[in-house]
Design a protein around this motif. Structure first.
Motif, short mmCIF file in Angstrom:
data_model
loop_
_atom_site.label_atom_id
_atom_site.label_comp_id
_atom_site.label_asym_id
_atom_site.label_seq_id
_atom_site.Cartn_x
_atom_site.Cartn_y
_atom_site.Cartn_z
N ALA A 105 0.69 -1.13 0.21
CA ALA A 105 0.32 0.22 -0.17
C ALA A 105 0.59 0.90 0.19
O ALA A 105 0.15 2.23 0.94
CB ALA A 105 -0.87 -0.38 1.38
N GLY A 106 1.87 1.52 -1.03
CA GLY A 106 2.52 2.89 -0.69
C GLY A 106 3.59 2.66 -0.34
O GLY A 106 4.06 3.67 0.06
N SER A 108 4.27 -0.37 15.99
CA SER A 108 5.34 -0.10 14.82
C SER A 108 3.87 -0.12 14.19
O SER A 108 3.09 -0.55 13.91
CB SER A 108 5.72 -1.87 13.98
N LEU A 109 4.69 0.81 12.85
CA LEU A 109 3.78 1.33 11.67
C LEU A 109 3.08 0.13 10.82
O LEU A 109 2.27 0.29 9.98
CB LEU A 109 5.12 2.19 10.92
N GLU A 162 -5.78 -0.61 10.65
CA GLU A 162 -6.02 0.28 10.44
C GLU A 162 -6.95 0.26 8.47
O GLU A 162 -7.41 0.53 8.15
CB GLU A 162 -5.31 1.72 9.61
N ALA A 163 -6.41 -0.71 7.63
CA ALA A 163 -7.29 -1.60 6.01
C ALA A 163 -8.68 -2.03 7.08
O ALA A 163 -9.44 -2.66 7.97
CB ALA A 163 -6.22 -2.51 6.33
N SER A 164 -9.42 -1.52 5.50
CA SER A 164 -10.35 -1.36 6.10
C SER A 164 -10.85 -3.13 6.27
O SER A 164 -12.07 -3.53 6.72
CB SER A 164 -10.87 -1.04 4.89
N ASP A 165 -9.96 -4.12 5.68
CA ASP A 165 -11.03 -5.73 5.27
C ASP A 165 -9.54 -5.88 5.74
O ASP A 165 -9.94 -7.47 5.10
CB ASP A 165 -10.97 -5.48 3.75
N GLY A 166 -9.46 -5.94 7.09
CA GLY A 166 -8.04 -6.70 7.57
C GLY A 166 -6.77 -7.45 7.15
O GLY A 166 -6.30 -8.10 7.83
N GLY A 167 -6.96 -6.85 5.79
CA GLY A 167 -5.72 -7.40 5.24
C GLY A 167 -5.47 -6.38 4.19
O GLY A 167 -5.75 -4.90 4.15
N SER A 180 4.46 -13.02 -3.32
CA SER A 180 3.58 -11.41 -3.27
C SER A 180 1.99 -12.15 -2.87
O SER A 180 1.99 -13.45 -3.04
CB SER A 180 3.26 -10.85 -4.62
N GLY A 181 1.00 -11.81 -2.42
CA GLY A 181 0.27 -12.35 -1.98
C GLY A 181 -0.46 -11.21 -0.85
O GLY A 181 -0.42 -10.02 -1.10
N ARG A 182 -0.89 -11.61 0.00
CA ARG A 182 -2.11 -10.85 0.98
C ARG A 182 -1.39 -11.08 2.61
O ARG A 182 -1.81 -12.20 2.90
CB ARG A 182 -3.37 -10.87 0.49
N LEU A 183 -1.53 -9.77 3.60
CA LEU A 183 -1.09 -10.01 4.82
C LEU A 183 -2.61 -10.10 5.44
O LEU A 183 -3.05 -9.15 5.52
CB LEU A 183 0.01 -9.31 5.39
N THR A 184 -2.58 -11.28 6.32
CA THR A 184 -3.62 -10.66 7.42
C THR A 184 -2.75 -10.77 8.83
O THR A 184 -2.67 -12.08 8.45
CB THR A 184 -5.04 -12.08 6.87
N PRO A 185 -3.57 -10.36 9.62
CA PRO A 185 -3.65 -11.07 10.87
C PRO A 185 -3.57 -12.72 11.33
O PRO A 185 -4.71 -12.74 10.83
CB PRO A 185 -3.96 -10.05 11.82
#
Length: 238
Positions: A33-34, A59-60, A67-72, A98-103
């Motif tokens: 995300a930039g 941490s940042l 703060e991610a709107s959809d949790g990832g 590459s992929g998707r980071l989720t808690p």
């Protein structure tokens, strides 16, 4: 400016190469995300290849996920494989996942991998995520650096002896030769010239399962050179 000349020989697959790079990496670069992050000692790799990040609370990166709107977050991880010995052009490979980071539990973040890519001086290849998950790292991956640096620091004469095994197939004019890479099948020497380099891969008579066996295989190459039937190299002359 190297031309790759390959002789058919046992070698790690691309998927195994990726798992090997990840198994010994202590740092990575993350883009999401930039934002860019350099993470040192903040990740782990599971037996199935699952990559988990362990950012510090507050941490940042942790805040960005929260703060991610959809949790990832969509993410790109880059691992750089650096030769453990002091040679020119020390970057041996780059791996991007590459992929998707989720808690997950606590502050940990899991990457659900969608694409795995390996880049080497010989080219770039995409790895099937399923093959990546079911492949293991080379058994010498973690011990490689210690073995190669020991050869440089304590057994410099062995490098010249190993180089002699390649004979006339290695172009003349070598400025110096240094142990460059090690896997269960072989040891590779980096031969440096005034311009360019030549990588010579010498095959072991049998695969090595650990550092002790790798040392024995190197001794076999020197005492029983007939066990070194072929090699592959990169040619510095274009």
């Amino acid at each position: 400016m190297s031309t790759h000349v390959t002789v058919a020989a046992p070698r790690p697959t691309a998927a195994e190469h990726v798992r090997t790079v990840l198994s010994r990496a202590i740092s990575l670069s993350l883009t999401t995300a930039g934002r860019d992050y350099d993470l040192i000692g903040m990740h782990s790799v599971g037996t199935d290849g699952t990559i988990t990040l362990h950012p510090q609370a507050g941490s940042l990166l942790a805040q960005q996920i929260a703060e991610a709107s959809d949790g990832g977050l969509a993410a790109l991880l880059e691992f750089t494989d650096i030769a453990p010995t002091a040679v020119r052009n020390r970057v041996r490979a780059r791996v991007t996942v590459s992929g998707r980071l989720t808690p997950t539990d606590g502050d940990e973040l899991r990457l659900d991998s969608a694409r795995v890519r390996l880049g080497t001086p010989g080219g770039t290849v995409d790895i099937d995520p399923e093959e990546f998950a079911f492949t293991q790292a080379d058994p010498l991956a973690v011990e490689e650096a210690a073995v190669l640096t020991h050869l440089v620091d304590s057994h410099g004469e062995l490098t010249e002896q190993l180089l002699d095994l390649a004979g006339s197939q290695v172009p003349g004019g070598i400025v110096r030769a240094v142990p460059y890479a090690l896997d269960r099948h072989s040891i590779t020497l980096r031969c440096e010239y005034a311009v360019g380099h030549c990588d010579v891969r010498l095959l072991f008579p049998a695969p090595a399962r650990d550092a002790a066996e790798a040392g024995e295989r190197i001794r076999q190459l020197l005492t029983e050179p007939c066990h070194c039937p072929n090699h592959s190299r990169t040619d510095p002359r274009s």
